[in-house]
Design a protein around this motif. Structure first.
Motif, mmCIF file in Angstrom:
data_model
loop_
_atom_site.group_PDB
_atom_site.id
_atom_site.type_symbol
_atom_site.label_atom_id
_atom_site.label_comp_id
_atom_site.label_asym_id
_atom_site.label_seq_id
_atom_site.Cartn_x
_atom_site.Cartn_y
_atom_site.Cartn_z
ATOM 1 N N ILE B 110 7.456 19.119 -9.104
ATOM 2 C CA ILE B 110 8.427 18.884 -10.176
ATOM 3 C C ILE B 110 8.371 20.004 -11.221
ATOM 4 O O ILE B 110 9.395 20.480 -11.701
ATOM 5 N N ALA B 111 7.138 20.430 -11.564
ATOM 6 C CA ALA B 111 6.988 21.394 -12.661
ATOM 7 C C ALA B 111 7.274 22.828 -12.227
ATOM 8 O O ALA B 111 7.747 23.641 -13.027
ATOM 9 N N LEU B 112 7.000 23.142 -10.955
ATOM 10 C CA LEU B 112 7.104 24.538 -10.505
ATOM 11 C C LEU B 112 8.477 25.180 -10.759
ATOM 12 O O LEU B 112 8.543 26.273 -11.326
ATOM 13 N N PRO B 113 9.580 24.530 -10.388
ATOM 14 C CA PRO B 113 10.880 25.166 -10.643
ATOM 15 C C PRO B 113 11.140 25.354 -12.138
ATOM 16 O O PRO B 113 11.781 26.329 -12.539
ATOM 17 N N ILE B 114 10.625 24.432 -12.965
ATOM 18 C CA ILE B 114 10.857 24.526 -14.407
ATOM 19 C C ILE B 114 10.128 25.741 -14.965
ATOM 20 O O ILE B 114 10.697 26.564 -15.690
ATOM 21 N N VAL B 115 8.837 25.875 -14.611
ATOM 22 C CA VAL B 115 8.055 27.010 -15.097
ATOM 23 C C VAL B 115 8.661 28.314 -14.566
ATOM 24 O O VAL B 115 8.861 29.282 -15.312
ATOM 25 N N THR B 116 8.996 28.333 -13.289
ATOM 26 C CA THR B 116 9.573 29.545 -12.685
ATOM 27 C C THR B 116 10.908 29.902 -13.348
ATOM 28 O O THR B 116 11.132 31.053 -13.730
ATOM 29 N N GLY B 117 11.747 28.895 -13.503
ATOM 30 C CA GLY B 117 13.081 29.131 -14.048
ATOM 31 C C GLY B 117 13.053 29.658 -15.480
ATOM 32 O O GLY B 117 13.721 30.645 -15.808
ATOM 33 N N PHE B 118 12.245 29.001 -16.337
ATOM 34 C CA PHE B 118 12.172 29.454 -17.737
ATOM 35 C C PHE B 118 11.525 30.831 -17.841
ATOM 36 O O PHE B 118 11.925 31.652 -18.675
ATOM 37 N N THR B 119 10.516 31.097 -16.998
ATOM 38 C CA THR B 119 9.894 32.418 -17.019
ATOM 39 C C THR B 119 10.918 33.479 -16.611
ATOM 40 O O THR B 119 11.037 34.542 -17.238
ATOM 41 N N MET B 120 11.668 33.154 -15.566
ATOM 42 C CA MET B 120 12.682 34.074 -15.071
ATOM 43 C C MET B 120 13.686 34.399 -16.179
ATOM 44 O O MET B 120 14.020 35.560 -16.412
#
Lengths: 282, 229
Positions: B110-120
């Motif tokens: 659940i958290a991985l896409p959120i962290v990846t997306g905001f970092t991106m």
């Protein structure tokens, strides 16, 4: 404190807290799939520590509706089941999915409602007659609607009446556990069919009163059974057998007969090990 | 209003008394969500940075995929993780169903896409000149990655906070793969949900206050680190 040491501190704190999240539990574990009523009344909280002490098994209780519990058993996702839908259980016995099914205890279902009782069912002896009055009056009725044992019983009574309530505006299908369903009925001043145990355990917080009780169709019978280890390699046959024997043992039957008296003034369940359904008149 | 007062009193009573069960539930919540956040950050921050500067044609698709993943409903993750982890499922031999590890797995997804997306998004907003400058100075790809993350550290910390906030607050996946087992997989959200369904509103309010307090303290600490940098 410098910025760096602060970050290091924060990170190490989080890591320290995280350690152990991946640690496994005890070596021997048993999955019990059961109905929400056995958990919500607190009965399992009393029994499971005793079982763990006697056998060393760490029991994981998955409290779901009886339909889901039976489905988990059929899939081999549970080792032992404690349910209250005799007709559905017998299907699994006949298909060989469960074995060693034994009568544990009973209590009864009751129809509860607001004290105003708009459909005038108070004191009606027959559950079918009571539901007919509710349907005639189109009084609000909240159903578990979750394929649980209680829901199956409710459907049984509707079927006997020959009436299909689903889809009617006054018939609310909650799709949730017993306690939650009672909360909804309480808020909506609605009627509801509930097991007596869960109702008694929540009585202090509810305005609902018992209106119909004592009809033979309202008997709520609990059986314990083990999932057939020959059907699924992963099922723990020994643990399942131990749990079944534990539930019908004299010690546990004694605990069941006293459970709830201190808190509610009357027992929530009546022990029945060794009896047959016919003895109960159900 | 009585109910709120009762809940607040109950929360303080449980905290001051150091109620063992509540303490265990709170610690497990921190461990599971903390661990899931750390794993997501370890993978998601470098991944998001690389995606932000990647000039391959496939970037758009991958970025779209990550952004869509940010809205992944926890119950969907819970269901799919269950399907894999059930002991008769493909990964059943690992015996992870109804363990904290299963919850960490679900929450990481659940958290991985959120962290990846905001970092991106954060790294993507950096001045492209930084990257060209570093490359012309002869920085290796590894050095470049570290520099970009450092330059975008405010966004990166926000990304991690968002990831933690999401998983500490989710209940659907934890309920499904953890089973809400007393003393084993019961976390603050699943306990709150169960107490509400049992009608113990006072205790539910107490648990919710503890959950909000924990989230506040963690995010306040991260904000402090963020502001100092």
């Amino acid at each position: 404190m410098s910025r760096r040491s602060m970050s290091i501190l924060a990170i190490s704190l989080i890591i320290a807290l995280s350690v152990g999240a991946v640690a496994f539990g005890a070596s021997k574990e048993l999955i019990l799939a059961t109905t929400t009523s056995t958990r919500d009344t607190g009965l399992l909280d009393v029994l499971l520590p005793v079982f763990q002490e006697r056998t060393g098994y760490n029991v994981k209780t998955i409290a779901v509706g009886t339909g889901a519990a039976l489905a988990l058993g059929k899939k081999g996702e549970a080792d032992v089941l404690l349910c209250h839908a005799p007709a559905s259980e017998m299907e699994l016995v006949e298909s060989g999915d469960v074995i060693n099914r034994q009568l544990v205890m009973h209590n009864d279902f009751v129809i509860v409602g607001s004290p105003e009782d708009p459909a005038g069912v108070k004191g009606v002896k027959s559950a079918t007659e009571a539901l007919r009055k509710i349907a005639d009056k189109e009084a609000v009725f909240v159903s578990r609607a979750d394929d649980s044992g209680t829901h199956k019983k409710e459907k049984e009574v509707w079927n006997k009446l020959g009436f299909e309530p689903s889809g009617k505006a006054w018939y609310l299908e909650a799709g949730t556990g017993m306690a939650n369903t009672l909360n909804i009925a309480n808020e909506k001043l609605a009627y509801c069919l509930t097991d007596r145990g869960t109702y008694l355990s929540m009585k202090d917080r509810l305005d609902l009163v018992v209106l119909v009780e004592g009809d033979a169709i309202l008997l709520n019978i609990y059986h314990v059974m083990q999932v057939n280890p020959e059907k699924h390699k992963v099922v723990d046959g020994q643990g399942g057998k131990a749990f079944v024997e534990f539930m019908v043992s004299e010690e546990v039957q004694e605990i069941i007969s006293k459970f709830g008296i201190d808190k509610y003034g009357s027992p929530l369940f009546f022990p029945d090990a060794g009896k047959s359904i016919e003895d109960l008149g159900g | 209003m009585d109910l709120i007062a009762e809940g607040i009193t109950e929360a303080f009573r449980l905290l001051l008394k150091g109620d063992r069960e509540v303490l265990r539930i709170a610690l497990l919540t921190l461990r599971v969500s903390g661990f899931a956040t750390i794993i997501s950050a370890a993978i998601g921050v470098p991944l998001g940075t690389v995606l932000a500067v990647w000039s391959h044609r496939g970037r758009r698709q991958v970025a779209g995929f990550v952004n869509a993943g940010m809205g992944l409903p926890p119950v969907v993750v819970g269901l799919w993780v269950s399907i894999f982890l059930w002991r008769t499922g493909p990964l059943g031999f690992l015996r992870l169903m109804y363990t904290p590890t299963a919850m960490v797995i679900a929450q990481t997804i659940i958290a991985l896409p959120i962290v990846t997306g905001f970092t991106m998004a954060g790294v993507g907003q950096l001045d492209p000149g930084i990257r060209l400058q570093m490359l012309s100075l002869g920085a290796s790809s590894w050095q470049l990655l570290c520099i970009l993350i450092r330059e975008a550290r405010l966004s990166v910390l926000a990304a991690i906070m968002a990831g933690f906030g999401r998983v500490v607050a989710e209940v659907g996946a934890s309920m499904m793969v953890g089973g809400n087992l007393l003393g084993q997989t019961r976390v603050l959200t699943t306990a709150t949900s169960m107490e509400v369904s049992k009608g113990n509103f006072g205790l539910a309010i107490a648990l919710s206050i503890i959950l909000v307090a924990i989230t506040y303290v963690i995010n306040a600490s991260l904000t402090r680190i963020q502001q100092q940098s």
